[in-house]
Scaffold this active site. Structure first.
Site, PDB file in Angstrom:
ATOM      1  N   GLY A   1       0.818  -1.217   0.000  1.00 37.83           N
ATOM      2  CA  GLY A   1       0.000   0.000   0.000  1.00 37.83           C
ATOM      3  C   GLY A   1       0.845   1.257   0.000  1.00 37.83           C
ATOM      4  O   GLY A   1       1.942   1.275   0.571  1.00 37.83           O
TER       5      GLY A   1
ATOM      6  N   ARG B   1       1.410  -5.868  -4.969  1.00 42.36           N
ATOM      7  CA  ARG B   1       1.433  -6.774  -3.810  1.00 42.36           C
ATOM      8  C   ARG B   1       1.849  -8.203  -4.165  1.00 42.36           C
ATOM      9  O   ARG B   1       1.537  -9.140  -3.432  1.00 42.36           O
ATOM     10  CB  ARG B   1       0.052  -6.811  -3.154  1.00 42.36           C
TER      11      ARG B   1
ATOM     12  N   ASP C   1       4.621  -7.621   5.221  1.00 43.09           N
ATOM     13  CA  ASP C   1       4.633  -8.689   4.210  1.00 43.09           C
ATOM     14  C   ASP C   1       5.748  -8.465   3.184  1.00 43.09           C
ATOM     15  O   ASP C   1       6.430  -9.409   2.774  1.00 43.09           O
ATOM     16  CB  ASP C   1       3.282  -8.736   3.479  1.00 43.09           C
TER      17      ASP C   1
ATOM     18  N   LYS D   1       8.013   0.649   5.677  1.00 39.94           N
ATOM     19  CA  LYS D   1       6.914   1.495   5.206  1.00 39.94           C
ATOM     20  C   LYS D   1       5.592   0.920   5.663  1.00 39.94           C
ATOM     21  O   LYS D   1       5.441  -0.298   5.686  1.00 39.94           O
ATOM     22  CB  LYS D   1       6.967   1.539   3.676  1.00 39.94           C
ATOM     23  N   THR D   2       4.656   1.685   6.022  1.00 36.77           N
ATOM     24  CA  THR D   2       3.222   1.371   6.113  1.00 36.77           C
ATOM     25  C   THR D   2       2.548   2.413   6.997  1.00 36.77           C
ATOM     26  O   THR D   2       3.036   2.709   8.097  1.00 36.77           O
ATOM     27  CB  THR D   2       2.873  -0.045   6.642  1.00 36.77           C
ATOM     28  N   ILE D   3       1.446   2.928   6.478  1.00 35.77           N
ATOM     29  CA  ILE D   3       0.705   3.906   7.292  1.00 35.77           C
ATOM     30  C   ILE D   3       0.154   3.220   8.547  1.00 35.77           C
ATOM     31  O   ILE D   3      -0.143   3.893   9.529  1.00 35.77           O
ATOM     32  CB  ILE D   3      -0.464   4.542   6.506  1.00 35.77           C
ATOM     33  N   ASP D   4       0.006   1.882   8.510  1.00 32.83           N
ATOM     34  CA  ASP D   4      -0.636   1.165   9.619  1.00 32.83           C
ATOM     35  C   ASP D   4       0.146   1.261  10.935  1.00 32.83           C
ATOM     36  O   ASP D   4      -0.413   1.034  12.001  1.00 32.83           O
ATOM     37  CB  ASP D   4      -0.802  -0.324   9.262  1.00 32.83           C
TER      38      ASP D   4
ATOM     39  N   LYS E   1     -26.765  17.281  15.296  1.00 37.38           N
ATOM     40  CA  LYS E   1     -27.828  16.357  14.893  1.00 37.38           C
ATOM     41  C   LYS E   1     -27.361  14.982  14.407  1.00 37.38           C
ATOM     42  O   LYS E   1     -28.195  14.125  14.156  1.00 37.38           O
ATOM     43  CB  LYS E   1     -28.710  17.008  13.829  1.00 37.38           C
TER      44      LYS E   1
ATOM     45  N   ARG F   1      -4.994  -2.056   8.585  1.00 34.39           N
ATOM     46  CA  ARG F   1      -5.537  -3.382   8.321  1.00 34.39           C
ATOM     47  C   ARG F   1      -5.772  -4.211   9.581  1.00 34.39           C
ATOM     48  O   ARG F   1      -6.787  -4.835   9.747  1.00 34.39           O
ATOM     49  CB  ARG F   1      -4.580  -4.144   7.416  1.00 34.39           C
TER      50      ARG F   1
ATOM     51  N   ARG G   1      -3.252   8.121   2.335  1.00 34.16           N
ATOM     52  CA  ARG G   1      -2.094   7.283   1.971  1.00 34.16           C
ATOM     53  C   ARG G   1      -1.127   7.943   1.000  1.00 34.16           C
ATOM     54  O   ARG G   1       0.010   7.527   0.878  1.00 34.16           O
ATOM     55  CB  ARG G   1      -2.584   5.984   1.321  1.00 34.16           C
TER      56      ARG G   1
END
Ligand code: FBP
Length: 552
Positions: free
Chosen positions: A82, A146, A177, A203-206, A243, A253, A429
């Site tokens: 990603g 991927r 991964d 790397k990974t935003i997660d 409201k 993930r 991302r």
């Protein structure tokens, strides 16, 4: 019409900061060896699977007294998995790094992720291309993918291209991964006597590729800042209109690091944390009750509005769903064709009854058809359920609505419930990297080149002391195998990097839980606003709460 925005034009001029040890240049850096390392778990099995790359030492860079001999390098680079803000800066760091070593150095970008390396699809990256992408978001310079590299046939194809291009090294920029891919490729090349080295970049935003030596993965900072801006804006709308209840699913993930960080930046009324749900053994019904209790209490105070943050991976952490998904993964690994041959969902479910345990079948049968369908969609090439495509926030909204109806009929709730749903993932991302990510990524690129120059294989570039600012950053590398353990994937045990989940006894989660009651009852929302690339350093160089609290 001009394609390059004013912001991009300005950002191209930004000079990322390097750690002190790399500032005098790569040739001046020396490598200091730490202790030999072990994998996080399953040491015997990992050692056996990685005989050439297991057990190497952690490394740090220092400024040496004399320069190493310059040697032009031919390096291949792969963007994998990603998108995460800052990938282009890792590549520009590698480019500038190898160019310090000699004008004949060359950087080859493999196109579309690991698949590009396997198929030999690449482009040479020169200064014209690199300058266009400095400090920009996205992975579009070479694209990502991927593809999982795992068979010897795939590795042999990679070797053909590595040899044809005379590569000294390949840098794989990826998440857990993809860095698992990097470790396996490093081992394979070494086992075949190939000289080409493999280096990983976290790397990974997660934010779940993390350890003592990898305080955060790149992209987490920028993505969380983008989501926090959006959540803050929605909170301001909620408190103005009074409201709606907004249910906001946030990408990530598996681990809930993003939800936790955004929760700390914006103070929603409820931030669900998947790891806590698993730890407390909560059922879907328990979670719905918890949400309804907050909605009921706020309705009693005439507040029929609020914000609930839902981590993307929540469903996989609810124990009964975890078991179901685990069983589905195994069943689909063996019977995918038969299941996919059935046209409608009810026929698929009836077929699955043959292989699922009765309790799992009941769970699958109890959820709306739309969610059943989403749980059966193809796994990604690494065997993961595609949680970004599961409407967890909608499932919660439907169940909350039903529960509130019940409470109303029993006179336990007297409010009104109108909802809005949101999913923030792809919005963050590819944002232009914050100053933190721009500096961090460029430094990771430089560190990768330093590792290559010193002949290291199967390492991941690492920068520590990140909460203290670049003047205090410490650059180096760690063997990728030290992050690995054995896990069940695609129906069998595989060596993989262990995901770092939110630690429920850690200081970051404690900060949230200490403030939860107040956040639930009051309107104590915080509005972080957009990422600032210029201006006072107290704003433009801010690190995440996660890093600041952990002090790593
Ligand atoms: P990586 O682990 O490769 O960095 O990907 C992270 C992620 O953004 C997750 O947060 C999300 O669930 C997933 O990718 C979405 O995948 P896709 O890009 O295939 O839609």
């Amino acid at each position: 019409m001009e394609n390059v925005s004013k912001l991009e034009q300005e950002r191209r001029l930004y000079k990322p900061k390097l750690p002190v040890s790399l500032r005098p240049g790569i040739l001046q850096a020396t490598v200091t060896k730490g202790k030999a390392t072990q994998s996080v778990n399953d040491q015997d099995q990992i050692a056996k699977l990685f005989p050439h790359t297991y057990g190497q030492s952690e490394l740090g860079f220092e400024v040496g007294t004399k320069k190493s001999t310059a040697r032009a390098l031919r390096v291949g680079v792969v963007l994998s998995g990603g998108q995460a803000p800052g990938g282009h800066n890792v590549i520009s760091g590698i480019f500038d790094g190898i160019n310090e070593l000699g004008l004949e150095s060359e950087l080859i970008g493999f196109l579309g992720g690991p698949g590009g390396l396997e198929k030999g699809k690449y482009k040479k990256l020169d200064s014209v291309i690199i300058n266009e992408y400095r400090n920009t978001g996205g992975f579009d310079i070479i694209g990502s993918g991927r593809t999982k590299l795992e068979t010897n046939e795939q590795f042999d194809l990679c070797i053909t291209h590595i040899q044809a291009l005379s590569l000294d090294a390949i840098v794989i920029i990826g998440g857990d991964d993809s860095n698992t891919n990097a470790a396996i490729l490093a081992e394979y090349l070494a086992s075949k006597g190939e000289k080409c080295l493999v280096i990983g970049v976290p790397k990974t935003i997660d934010g779940d590729l993390k350890s003592k030596s990898i305080p955060t993965s790149f992209g987490f900072d920028t993505a969380c800042k983008v989501y926090s801006e959006l959540v803050g804006n929605i909170a301001r709308d909620a408190v103005s209109a009074k409201k709606y209840w907004h249910f906001i699913k946030l990408m990530g993930r598996s681990a809930s690091h993003i939800a936790l960080e955004v929760g700390l930046q914006t103070h929603p009324n409820l931030t669900l944390i998947s790891e806590e749900v698993a730890h407390r053994g909560q059922s879907l019904k328990n979670i719905v009750d918890e949400i309804c209790d907050i909605i009921t209490a706020r309705a009693d105070a005439s507040k029929n509005y609020g914000i609930v943050l839902v981590p993307e991976g929540l469903i996989e952490f609810i124990p009964s769903f975890k078991t179901l998904i685990g069983e589905l993964n195994d069943v689909l690994a063996h019977h995918e064709k038969e299941v996919n041959a059935k046209e409608n969902v009810s026929d698929k479910i009836a077929l699955l009854k043959n292989w699922l345990k009765e309790s799992s079948f009941q769970v699958l049968n109890s959820i709306p058809e739309s969610i059943q369908t989403q749980l059966l969609w193809d796994r990604d090439p690494h065997g993961n359920v595609q949680v970004s495509r599961i409407d967890t926030e909608m499932l919660l909204i439907q169940m909350v609505e039903a529960e509130l109806k019940n409470r109303k009929s029993g006179n336990h709730y007297s409010g009104s419930f109108s909802w809005q749903r949101h999913f923030f993932g792809y919005e963050g991302r590819c944002a232009a990297p914050s100053n933190f990510d721009a500096d961090y990524c460029y430094s990771l690129g430089y560190s990768a080149v330093t590792l290559i120059l010193h002949g290291l294989n199967g390492y991941m570039a690492s920068i520590t002391n990140l909460s203290q600012g670049p003047d205090a950053w410490k650059a180096g590398g760690i063997p990728i195998t030290m992050l690995m353990n054995m896990e069940q994937r695609h129906g069998s045990q595989k060596p993989v990097i262990q995901k770092a989940l939110v630690e429920l006894d850690g200081p970051v989660f404690h900060t949230l839980s200490a403030n939860r009651e107040q956040f639930a009852k009051e309107d104590s929302f915080s509005y972080p606003g957009p990422i600032q690339y210029f201006g006072p350093s107290s704003v433009s160089d801010q690190v995440t709460f996660t890093l600041a609290i952990e002090g790593t």
